[in-house]
Design an enzyme around this catalytic site. Structure first.
Site, short mmCIF file in Angstrom:
data_model
loop_
_atom_site.label_atom_id
_atom_site.label_comp_id
_atom_site.label_asym_id
_atom_site.label_seq_id
_atom_site.Cartn_x
_atom_site.Cartn_y
_atom_site.Cartn_z
CB SER A 181 5.43 16.87 -6.07
OG SER A 181 5.31 15.99 -5.08
CG HIS A 209 7.77 18.77 -9.17
ND1 HIS A 209 6.96 18.47 -10.11
CD2 HIS A 209 7.87 17.61 -8.30
CE1 HIS A 209 6.57 17.03 -10.02
NE2 HIS A 209 7.17 16.61 -8.83
CE LYS A 240 9.27 14.65 -10.88
NZ LYS A 240 9.83 14.41 -9.55
C1 LIG Z 1 10.34 13.22 -8.65
C2 LIG Z 1 11.07 13.66 -7.61
C3 LIG Z 1 12.33 13.09 -7.30
C4 LIG Z 1 12.91 11.80 -8.26
O1 LIG Z 1 13.37 12.31 -9.22
P1 LIG Z 1 13.50 11.18 -10.38
O2 LIG Z 1 14.71 11.89 -11.45
O3 LIG Z 1 12.26 10.68 -11.03
O4 LIG Z 1 14.43 10.25 -9.69
C5 LIG Z 1 13.16 13.53 -6.04
N1 LIG Z 1 12.69 14.73 -5.41
C6 LIG Z 1 11.69 15.31 -5.75
C7 LIG Z 1 10.97 16.29 -4.73
C8 LIG Z 1 10.79 14.69 -6.93
O5 LIG Z 1 9.61 15.34 -6.97
#
Ligand SMILES: *Cc1c(COP(=O)(O)O)cnc(C)c1O
Length: 391
Positions: A181, A209, A240
């Site tokens: 990310s 992502h 996301k």
């Molecule tokens: C954002 C993210 C998470 C967390 O996800 P949420 O649904 O916001 O708890 C987990 N793993 C990765 C790789 C992320 O980028």
């Protein structure tokens, strides 16, 4: 005696190092343009890749679900908190991901805390990419397995680490982010699977992502590389691209059946609300029907990245709509972000400890919600701030 004095000192030290995180408040819904401090600014910060966070069909589905199912599930999933729509969401996600089965949880973070300690324990080894997300790191720690880090996206190093360690392991798991990310680069999943298969290592990818972004209609990294059936554990988020809130795991039925018995956040924490669940179902439906938003996201990303590069900015080695603009020094990055804000562009600087020291950047997140004019506006703001700061 002030027992929390050490916290005050710690915060002070963060401020001195320009590492203190000023949390902005969004006054209204997510979108291409948002209100911050009473000012309308172009939003280059959210993970709302497809504009689902304020999408009419998702909102409608949420409202209907509140009328039909109420506002809360009332108990943990295993006792009395599994509602019909939870199962519908799990069915839809499994189908969308071309997987056998799915378990939905309260977030992607929680999904990692649920699955890693459930499938690994003392005596096992987890091979983990050195840049993996914090929730993977925490999941690994909770598991009590031995964690062996390999160099970022370096499959030769991964193989070396297996050979060095395999004799002392009961079972082995490799875990990687699908899309990283902070840099926007993609894990070399086909090679990871090949090496893992040579040594019987279980493969897990966190596609937070990647879904909504990679693959056919945003089905994610496993679909992108045509690896369906070859990756044992796929973690996803509903927070996301899906625009809502929640997380999930897809994989073989035996894995999901096991997690419904042993995944601690599933057993001991209440599940998704009806409103979240229904909105997530609607998101999957919209994506399964058309890839128009995914295509728009990519055309925006390509356009924006080319313009930035033409203007002389360093966008690192991104392969996705995540667009880092590398600035190096923490103070410069944070000043750059403040000045962009003055120009009407909301793009946060990302610095240590999220990325290594000296690798501070402005991270721009593209969305299908952006128009071409919006992106031109952003490029002009970047140019004008860079000129002002002499970069
Ligand atoms: C954002 C993210 C998470 C967390 O996800 P949420 O649904 O916001 O708890 C987990 N793993 C990765 C790789 C992320 O980028």
């Amino acid at each position: 005696m002030d027992k929390l004095e050490f916290l005050r000192r710690e915060l002070e030290s963060l401020r001195e190092q320009s590492l203190f995180n000023e949390i902005r408040t969004i006054e209204g819904p997510q979108g291409a343009w948002i209100m911050v401090n009473g000012k309308k600014v172009l939003n280059l910060c959210s993970n709302n890749y497809l504009g689902f966070a304020n999408h009419a069909e998702l909102k409608e589905a949420s409202k209907k679900a509140v009328d039909e199912y109420g506002v809360g599930p009332g108990a943990v999933r295993t006792i009395a908190g599994t509602q019909t729509i939870h199962l519908e969401l799990e069915r839809k996600l499994a189908e969308f991901k071309h997987a056998e089965a799915c378990i939905a949880l309260q977030g992607g973070f929680v999904a990692n805390l649920a699955v890693i300690p459930a499938v690994t324990g003392e005596g096992d080894i987890i091979f983990s990419d050195e840049l993996n997300h914090a929730s993977i790191i925490d999941g690994c720690r909770l598991s009590r397995a031995r964690v062996v880090r390999y160099a970022h996206n370096d499959v030769a190093d991964f193989r070396r680490k297996i050979i060095e360690n395999k004799d002392s392991a009961r079972r082995m798991l490799v875990v990687t982010d699908g899309v990283f990310s902070m840099d926007g680069d993609i894990a070399p999943l086909p090679d990871i699977v090949d090496v893992a298969d040579d040594y019987g290592v279980i493969v897990m990818v966190d596609d937070a992502h990647g879904e909504g972004v990679l693959g056919d209609s945003g089905r994610g990294i496993v679909n992108h590389f045509k690896l369906e059936g070859k990756v044992e554990i796929e973690v996803g988020t509903l927070s996301k691209a899906f625009g809502v809130m929640g997380g999930y795991i897809t994989g073989p039925r035996v894995l999901i059946d096991y997690l419904k018995q042993k995944g601690r956040p599933f057993l001991f924490s209440t599940g998704l609300t009806p409103a979240d669940t229904a909105a997530a179902i609607a998101a999957v439906d919209v994506l399964a029907k058309s890839d128009e938003l995914v295509k728009k996201l990519w055309s925006n990303a390509v356009y924006f990245q080319e313009k930035l590069k033409d203007a002389g900015f360093d966008t690192g080695h991104t392969e996705t709509p995540i667009t880092p603009v590398m600035l190096g020094d923490e103070k410069t990055a944070s000043m750059f972000s403040r000045k962009l804000f003055d120009e009407g562009v909301f793009a946060q600087s990302i610095a240590y400890p999220t990325v290594p020291r000296g690798k501070a950047r402005i991270r721009c997140m593209l969305s299908a919600a952006h128009k071409k004019e919006d992106l031109d506006f952003a490029i002009n703001a970047f140019l004008s701030v860079a000129r002002e700061l002499g970069i």
